[in-house]
Design a protein around this motif. Structure first.
Motif, PDB file in Angstrom:
ATOM      1  N   THR A 127       0.834  -1.203   0.000  1.00 52.94           N
ATOM      2  CA  THR A 127       0.000   0.000   0.000  1.00 52.94           C
ATOM      3  C   THR A 127       0.861   1.242   0.000  1.00 52.94           C
ATOM      4  O   THR A 127       0.640   2.183  -0.782  1.00 52.94           O
ATOM      5  CB  THR A 127      -0.930  -0.002   1.225  1.00 52.94           C
ATOM      6  N   ASP A 128       1.844   1.289   0.889  1.00 57.81           N
ATOM      7  CA  ASP A 128       2.751   2.439   0.928  1.00 57.81           C
ATOM      8  C   ASP A 128       3.455   2.630  -0.411  1.00 57.81           C
ATOM      9  O   ASP A 128       3.548   3.743  -0.933  1.00 57.81           O
ATOM     10  CB  ASP A 128       3.810   2.246   2.023  1.00 57.81           C
ATOM     11  N   LEU A 131       0.753   3.641  -3.371  1.00 56.41           N
ATOM     12  CA  LEU A 131       0.155   4.961  -3.216  1.00 56.41           C
ATOM     13  C   LEU A 131       1.201   6.067  -3.226  1.00 56.41           C
ATOM     14  O   LEU A 131       0.982   7.138  -3.808  1.00 56.41           O
ATOM     15  CB  LEU A 131      -0.678   5.020  -1.934  1.00 56.41           C
ATOM     16  N   ASN A 132       2.346   5.837  -2.614  1.00 57.43           N
ATOM     17  CA  ASN A 132       3.396   6.863  -2.646  1.00 57.43           C
ATOM     18  C   ASN A 132       3.930   7.066  -4.062  1.00 57.43           C
ATOM     19  O   ASN A 132       4.271   8.178  -4.454  1.00 57.43           O
ATOM     20  CB  ASN A 132       4.533   6.489  -1.696  1.00 57.43           C
ATOM     21  N   ASP A 134       2.098   6.608  -6.894  1.00 65.28           N
ATOM     22  CA  ASP A 134       1.105   7.262  -7.733  1.00 65.28           C
ATOM     23  C   ASP A 134       0.746   8.661  -7.264  1.00 65.28           C
ATOM     24  O   ASP A 134       0.318   9.499  -8.066  1.00 65.28           O
ATOM     25  CB  ASP A 134      -0.145   6.390  -7.816  1.00 65.28           C
ATOM     26  N   ARG A 135       0.918   8.936  -5.983  1.00 63.80           N
ATOM     27  CA  ARG A 135       0.672  10.301  -5.503  1.00 63.80           C
ATOM     28  C   ARG A 135       1.552  11.308  -6.229  1.00 63.80           C
ATOM     29  O   ARG A 135       1.151  12.457  -6.438  1.00 63.80           O
ATOM     30  CB  ARG A 135       0.927  10.396  -4.000  1.00 63.80           C
ATOM     31  N   THR A 190      -7.254   0.543   0.556  1.00 59.20           N
ATOM     32  CA  THR A 190      -6.201   0.973  -0.363  1.00 59.20           C
ATOM     33  C   THR A 190      -6.762   1.301  -1.739  1.00 59.20           C
ATOM     34  O   THR A 190      -6.443   2.343  -2.328  1.00 59.20           O
ATOM     35  CB  THR A 190      -5.128  -0.121  -0.497  1.00 59.20           C
ATOM     36  N   GLU A 193      -8.632   4.576  -1.690  1.00 63.78           N
ATOM     37  CA  GLU A 193      -7.734   5.740  -1.711  1.00 63.78           C
ATOM     38  C   GLU A 193      -7.112   5.932  -3.083  1.00 63.78           C
ATOM     39  O   GLU A 193      -6.970   7.060  -3.579  1.00 63.78           O
ATOM     40  CB  GLU A 193      -6.644   5.561  -0.654  1.00 63.78           C
ATOM     41  N   TRP A 194      -6.730   4.853  -3.729  1.00 63.57           N
ATOM     42  CA  TRP A 194      -6.155   4.914  -5.076  1.00 63.57           C
ATOM     43  C   TRP A 194      -7.160   5.548  -6.038  1.00 63.57           C
ATOM     44  O   TRP A 194      -6.827   6.445  -6.816  1.00 63.57           O
ATOM     45  CB  TRP A 194      -5.825   3.495  -5.517  1.00 63.57           C
ATOM     46  N   LEU A 197      -7.628   9.317  -5.477  1.00 61.89           N
ATOM     47  CA  LEU A 197      -6.592  10.148  -6.095  1.00 61.89           C
ATOM     48  C   LEU A 197      -6.939  10.467  -7.548  1.00 61.89           C
ATOM     49  O   LEU A 197      -6.741  11.594  -8.016  1.00 61.89           O
ATOM     50  CB  LEU A 197      -5.240   9.437  -6.024  1.00 61.89           C
TER      51      LEU A 197
END
Length: 261
Positions: A127-128, A131-132, A134-135, A190, A193-194, A197
């Motif tokens: 997850t980290d 997401l990190n 793609d952020r 997860t 959240e994805w 974004l």
């Protein structure tokens, strides 16, 4: 994603469909998983939960880790993540993880009472990482071209391994969702959240006038995520990234139909 073995017996370290930085040596130079970071110093995992176990997941004696214990735990989780990604969760035993991480049975069981606890920590790690990664692009997305660049990056990263391993998170869903409610809930959060974004980027496009008001960012984000995960699955099955390219192109074409000329 399907949870099936398609790869060598030993997984390459620190792997994922992650930021472009060139391929690093793997046990399979033709089709090795790609690096986590484009940093020349090696992979960097931002805001990782590794080493910070939740009360329900952590054995009582390990809730306060020494620095040495944290390093050992990180090594176990990363080795498991690599093996799960390449072989599939169900094909990997705790003995496989112990051998790959170079730890003893007592070390492994000091940190993880069973495979479920280890899988939960791998989900947190992945997850980290996802997401990190793609952020970096999605939080700045405010145009259709920015969305296309994000899509192109993921397709390119998957092409480096011929689509052989699919999505690191999606494969965990297919392996654990039905039998493990904790894993399912972690993964659902997860993916939500994805998708958020992507939706937030589409809302910025509406705010700057490049996306028509009648567009529904939430529905468009769902369509993009469905195309992405379906594309990963088809690419994994075919060991060819072209189905992923086609599915993402169709989803982005739908988004483009709402773009202001």
């Amino acid at each position: 994603m399907t949870d099936k073995s398609r790869a060598p017996a030993k997984a390459a370290p620190h792997t994922l469909d992650a930021p472009v930085g060139g391929e690093q040596p793997t046990d399979n130079p033709k089709r090795g998983p790609t690096p986590l970071s484009d940093s020349p110093a090696g992979p960097v995992i931002a805001r990782s939960n590794i080493g910070r176990m939740s009360v329900e997941d952590a054995p009582r004696q390990e809730r306060r880790l020494t620095s040495r214990g944290a390093v050992t735990r990180d090594r176990i989780v990363q080795a498991a993540a690599d093996l799960f990604f390449v072989r599939g969760v169900n094909a990997v035993s705790l003995d496989d993880v112990r051998a790959s991480s170079g730890t003893s049975k007592s070390q492994l069981y000091r940190h993880f009472a069973d495979k479920d606890q280890l899988v939960h920590s791998v989900i947190e790690l992945r997850t980290d990482q996802v997401l990190n990664r793609d952020r970096q692009m999605l939080e700045r997305m405010n145009s259709i071209r920015a969305l296309e660049r994000w899509s192109d990056k993921l397709i390119h990263l998957n092409s480096l391994q011929d689509g052989a391993y699919g999505c690191a998170l999606g494969s965990l869903v297919s392996a654990r969702a039905a039998q493990d409610p904790t894993s399912r809930n972690k993964l659902a959060d997860t993916f939500a959240e994805w998708q958020r974004l992507i939706s937030a980027g589409l809302k910025r496009m509406q705010a700057n006038g490049s996306l028509r008001e009648e567009a529904d960012p939430e529905q468009l984000a769902t369509a993009v995520m469905a195309a992405l995960q379906g594309g990963y699955l088809l690419a994994q099955t075919a060991q060819d990234v072209e189905p992923m390219r086609i599915s993402m192109q169709m989803a982005l074409n739908h988004v483009r139909s709402y773009v202001v000329d």
